[in-house]
Design an enzyme around this catalytic site. Structure first.
Site, PDB file in Angstrom:
ATOM      1  CB  CYS A  33      -0.908  -0.042   1.230  1.00 20.67           C
ATOM      2  SG  CYS A  33      -1.732   1.502   1.623  1.00 20.67           S
ATOM      3  CB  CYS A  36       0.274   2.008   4.106  1.00 22.34           C
ATOM      4  SG  CYS A  36      -1.352   1.236   3.937  1.00 22.34           S
TER       5      CYS A  36
END
Length: 109
Positions: A33, A36
């Protein structure tokens, strides 16, 4: 992640989050991700700044499907704030440090 952020799994969720005396910010993330990577420093900062009033846990979504399903994590990064065994706040997607602090302050006061 710093020592102020506890890495947990499905089997540890109830003990670390739901049974905690402090408010708990659960950070759901994934290694693949991109956003993230942008949110992680903000989560770290919050964990350090509010360590007296807030516990921060980090859970990788792929190996922990039970908690992800239970708390309807549909995208990462995702943040869930818990207090007194209840879900108090839910956020999915990127968030700035200022916005994160603003959302947490209402519950930390």
């Amino acid at each position: 992640m710093s020592s102020n952020v506890v890495v947990i799994t499905d089997s540890e969720f109830e003990g670390e989050v739901l049974q905690s005396e402090k408010l708990v910010l659960a950070y759901f993330w994934a290694s693949w991700c991109g956003p993230c990577k942008l949110v992680s420093p903000s989560v770290e900062k919050v964990a350090t700044t509010y360590s007296d009033r807030l516990k921060v846990v980090k859970m990788e979504v792929d190996p922990n499907p039970e908690t992800v399903k239970s708390y309807k994590v549909e995208g990462v990064p995702a943040l869930r704030l818990f207090g007194n065994k209840k879900l108090l706040l839910s956020h999915e997607g990127s968030i700035t440090l200022n916005k994160l602090v603003e959302r947490l302050e209402a519950h930390l006061a």
